[in-house]
Design a protein around this motif. Structure first.
Motif, short mmCIF file in Angstrom:
data_model
loop_
_atom_site.label_atom_id
_atom_site.label_comp_id
_atom_site.label_asym_id
_atom_site.label_seq_id
_atom_site.Cartn_x
_atom_site.Cartn_y
_atom_site.Cartn_z
N LYS A 1 93.66 2.57 -7.13
CA LYS A 1 94.73 3.57 -6.94
C LYS A 1 94.19 4.73 -6.12
N ILE A 2 92.95 5.13 -6.43
CA ILE A 2 92.34 6.23 -5.68
C ILE A 2 92.18 5.83 -4.21
N SER A 3 91.73 4.60 -4.00
CA SER A 3 91.57 4.14 -2.61
C SER A 3 92.91 4.15 -1.89
N TYR A 4 93.94 3.80 -2.63
CA TYR A 4 95.29 3.80 -2.03
C TYR A 4 95.68 5.23 -1.62
N ILE A 5 95.42 6.20 -2.51
CA ILE A 5 95.72 7.60 -2.19
C ILE A 5 94.93 8.01 -0.94
N LEU B 1 99.12 12.87 -11.21
CA LEU B 1 100.52 13.10 -10.89
C LEU B 1 101.24 11.79 -10.56
N LEU B 2 100.61 10.99 -9.72
CA LEU B 2 101.24 9.73 -9.33
C LEU B 2 101.39 8.81 -10.53
N ASP B 3 100.40 8.83 -11.40
CA ASP B 3 100.51 8.01 -12.61
C ASP B 3 101.67 8.49 -13.47
N SER B 4 101.84 9.81 -13.54
CA SER B 4 102.92 10.33 -14.39
C SER B 4 104.29 10.00 -13.80
N TYR B 5 104.35 9.77 -12.49
CA TYR B 5 105.59 9.36 -11.83
C TYR B 5 105.79 7.84 -11.91
N ASN B 6 104.84 7.15 -12.54
CA ASN B 6 104.80 5.69 -12.56
C ASN B 6 104.81 5.11 -11.15
N ALA B 7 104.20 5.84 -10.24
CA ALA B 7 104.24 5.42 -8.84
C ALA B 7 103.48 4.12 -8.61
N PHE B 8 102.63 3.77 -9.57
CA PHE B 8 101.81 2.57 -9.36
C PHE B 8 102.35 1.37 -10.13
N ASP B 9 103.57 1.50 -10.66
CA ASP B 9 104.08 0.40 -11.46
C ASP B 9 104.07 -0.93 -10.72
N LEU C 1 103.20 9.68 -0.31
CA LEU C 1 102.70 9.19 -1.60
C LEU C 1 103.83 9.07 -2.63
N GLY C 2 105.00 9.58 -2.27
CA GLY C 2 106.14 9.49 -3.19
C GLY C 2 106.28 10.72 -4.06
N ILE C 3 105.54 11.80 -3.74
CA ILE C 3 105.67 13.05 -4.51
C ILE C 3 106.68 13.94 -3.79
N LYS C 4 107.78 14.21 -4.44
CA LYS C 4 108.83 14.97 -3.74
C LYS C 4 109.02 16.36 -4.33
N ASP C 5 108.69 16.47 -5.60
CA ASP C 5 109.02 17.68 -6.32
C ASP C 5 107.83 18.64 -6.35
N PHE C 6 107.53 19.24 -5.20
CA PHE C 6 106.37 20.14 -5.16
C PHE C 6 106.77 21.43 -4.46
N VAL C 7 105.93 22.42 -4.61
CA VAL C 7 106.21 23.68 -3.91
C VAL C 7 104.91 24.23 -3.33
N VAL C 8 105.00 24.75 -2.13
CA VAL C 8 103.83 25.38 -1.50
C VAL C 8 103.92 26.88 -1.80
N LYS C 9 102.99 27.36 -2.60
CA LYS C 9 102.93 28.80 -2.87
C LYS C 9 102.11 29.41 -1.75
N ILE C 10 102.67 30.38 -1.10
CA ILE C 10 102.00 30.87 0.11
C ILE C 10 101.95 32.39 0.13
N ASN C 11 100.91 32.91 0.75
CA ASN C 11 100.78 34.35 0.89
C ASN C 11 99.92 34.64 2.11
N THR C 12 99.89 35.89 2.50
CA THR C 12 98.92 36.29 3.51
C THR C 12 98.01 37.33 2.87
N ILE C 13 96.73 37.25 3.15
CA ILE C 13 95.86 38.34 2.69
C ILE C 13 95.42 39.17 3.89
N GLY C 14 96.12 38.93 5.02
CA GLY C 14 95.96 39.80 6.18
C GLY C 14 94.64 39.66 6.93
N ASP C 15 94.54 40.44 8.01
CA ASP C 15 93.29 40.44 8.77
C ASP C 15 92.30 41.40 8.09
#
Ligand code: AMP
Length: 441
Positions: free
Chosen positions: A21-25, A318-326, A157-171
């Motif tokens: 499964k890891i190799s697949y990822i 995460l993928l296991d919890s989605y049963n993505a490898f069934d 990978l079949g993960i759809k429900d994610f969010v990118v938390k983003i910020n800037t810490i500037g120059d």
């Protein structure tokens, strides 16, 4: 003594199916990285300790508490890499990759990193990081491209429900302005902070916001935010990046308190978060940011850069919890069964013939009964069972059973490969993990 024979805390054995499964990822990440022009780099698992002191930074938790550091037999201080970027930067400088004419230079790595953290759900001491470094260009479009690549990796990978938390810490200027304000804010409250944060107050007060102990205290939550201290240039850079993320529909949230635990970041910082369907949160599945001064810090010329790393074990959870490898099985295409000892060599020859023609084949060698052979075929979901007895040996044929359609025929060995090819393309259980465009999906 018994401890000696146990897995060290925070490490894992990955047994065959999990390893696959890891190799697949990893395969999926590599495939998408290739589309974006990334090339693989491999650097040593250990480096001189000073490399991490200089790059990761002396105010970081990693350097202060989490490194596996030892003296080698020559008396040198060596550290097992606690992250991948520093080694890649060292290699970039040492191999003068900065002089390569075609920028950006896009590199990816995949391998273990080591941190002496407190083990817990989704937190280990040996971690596989799959990381990306993009060097030579300072532009919000490049930052957007990296995040877009990450999101397409997750979709693949079949993960759809994610969010990118983003910020800037500037120059640098923005951060200097901000540090002054943070120090002003915290200086009369030092006694309310943990010992680490007292040190952070001196070394780098941004780290206080990141603290696992103090991070959720009212005092810290009410601290000034970087957004109010950005230079015009940094603000514009960040807004431009967000406009690209909007344009391409990236699910993101601006998190003004995100500062990230490593010292080398500037401008863009981000983390990718995703909960399991039953609400478990294993922490970020990936994180990164811009590090324009880092190449210089490890002895090279000024080179802008941005990078991120996925934690492969967290992707696996995460993928296991989605049963993505069934649907993901990695068994044979065909399992060959001799009827009686006399036919074993013949069965083995057929197995070898199939392997040399590109089929995953196995030969039953232990004199199993037909019943236990078929049990094993079922357990392993083998699409074709091939049975050969004296009759078949004499005639150069075999009995072949399609275990999905239950069709059973006797065919000439000359026709075996084309028969399997036809059947495998049409009927075999796809090994895509449910994410390809095969007929099943
Ligand atoms: P970092 O190098 O801290 O930015 O981490 C990058 C990614 O590596 C994180 O988003 C996690 O997915 C993963 N990671 C970091 N530390 C750990 C850990 N102790 N156990 C499991 N995964 C981790």
């Amino acid at each position: 003594m018994a401890e000696d024979y146990k897995l060290p805390r925070g490490t894992q054995d990955f047994l065959p199916l999990t390893s696959e499964k890891i190799s697949y990822i990893e395969y999926m990440l590599k495939s998408v990285a290739g589309l974006y022009g990334y090339h693989e780099i491999r650097t040593p698992i250990f480096e001189h300790t000073n490399l991490f002191l200089r790059s990761v930074g002396e105010s970081s938790d990693i350097v202060n508490k989490e490194m596996y550091t030892f003296l080698d037999k020559g008396g040198r201080s060596i550290t097992l890499r606690p992250e991948g970027t520093a080694g890649v930067m060292r290699a970039f400088v040492e191999n003068k990759m900065y002089a390569l004419p075609d920028t950006p230079i896009k590199l990816y790595y995949d391998g273990p990193v080591f941190r002496y953290e407190r083990p817990g759900a989704g937190r280990y001491r040996q971690i596989t990081q799959f990381g990306f470094e993009c060097l030579g260009v300072h532009s919000p479009l490049i930052d957007a491209e990296l995040i877009l690549m990450n999101t397409s990796m997750l979709y693949m990978l079949g993960i759809k429900d994610f969010v990118v938390k983003i910020n800037t810490i500037g120059d640098t200027q923005s951060r200097e302005n901000y540090k002054v304000e943070l120090r002003k804010y915290f200086e009369n409250h030092l006694d309310e902070l943990c010992e680490d944060c007292k040190r952070r107050f001196e070394q780098n007060p941004l780290r206080i916001l990141d603290c696992k102990v103090d991070g959720e205290k009212e005092l810290v939550l009410n601290a000034p935010i970087i957004t109010d201290y950005l230079t015009e240039e940094s603000r514009e850079y960040f807004n431009k990046l967000l406009s690209y993320l909007d344009k391409f529909g990236v699910p993101y949230e601006v998190d003004n308190r995100l500062v990230r635990g490593l010292d080398y970041y500037c401008d863009t910082v981000f983390e990718i978060k995703c909960k399991t369907p039953d609400g478990k949160d294993y922490g970020a599945i990936g994180a990164g940011g811009r590090y324009d001064g880092l190449v210089e810090q490890v002895g090279g010329p000024h080179t802008p850069g941005i990078g991120m790393a996925f934690g492969v074990e967290r992707l696996l959870l995460l993928l296991d919890s989605y049963n993505a490898f069934d649907n993901y099985i990695n068994s044979f295409d065909a399992y060959v069964m001799p009827i009686g000892k006399e036919c074993l060599d013949f069965a083995f020859e057929i197995t070898m013939f199939l392997r040399s023609n590109g089929f995953k084949a196995e030969c039953e060698m232990q004199g199993k009964s037909m019943k236990s052979f078929f049990k094993s075929v079922d357990r392993q979901k083998v699409p074709f069972a091939i049975i050969v007895g004296e009759e078949e040996m004499k005639n150069g044929t075999c009995n072949i059973k399609n275990t999905f359609t239950k069709e059973q025929v006797t065919i000439n060995l000359d026709d075996l490969c084309s028969y399997l090819n036809k059947g495998l393309n049409k009927e075999h259980e796809c090994q895509c993990g449910g994410n390809c465009n095969c007929e099943k999906n």
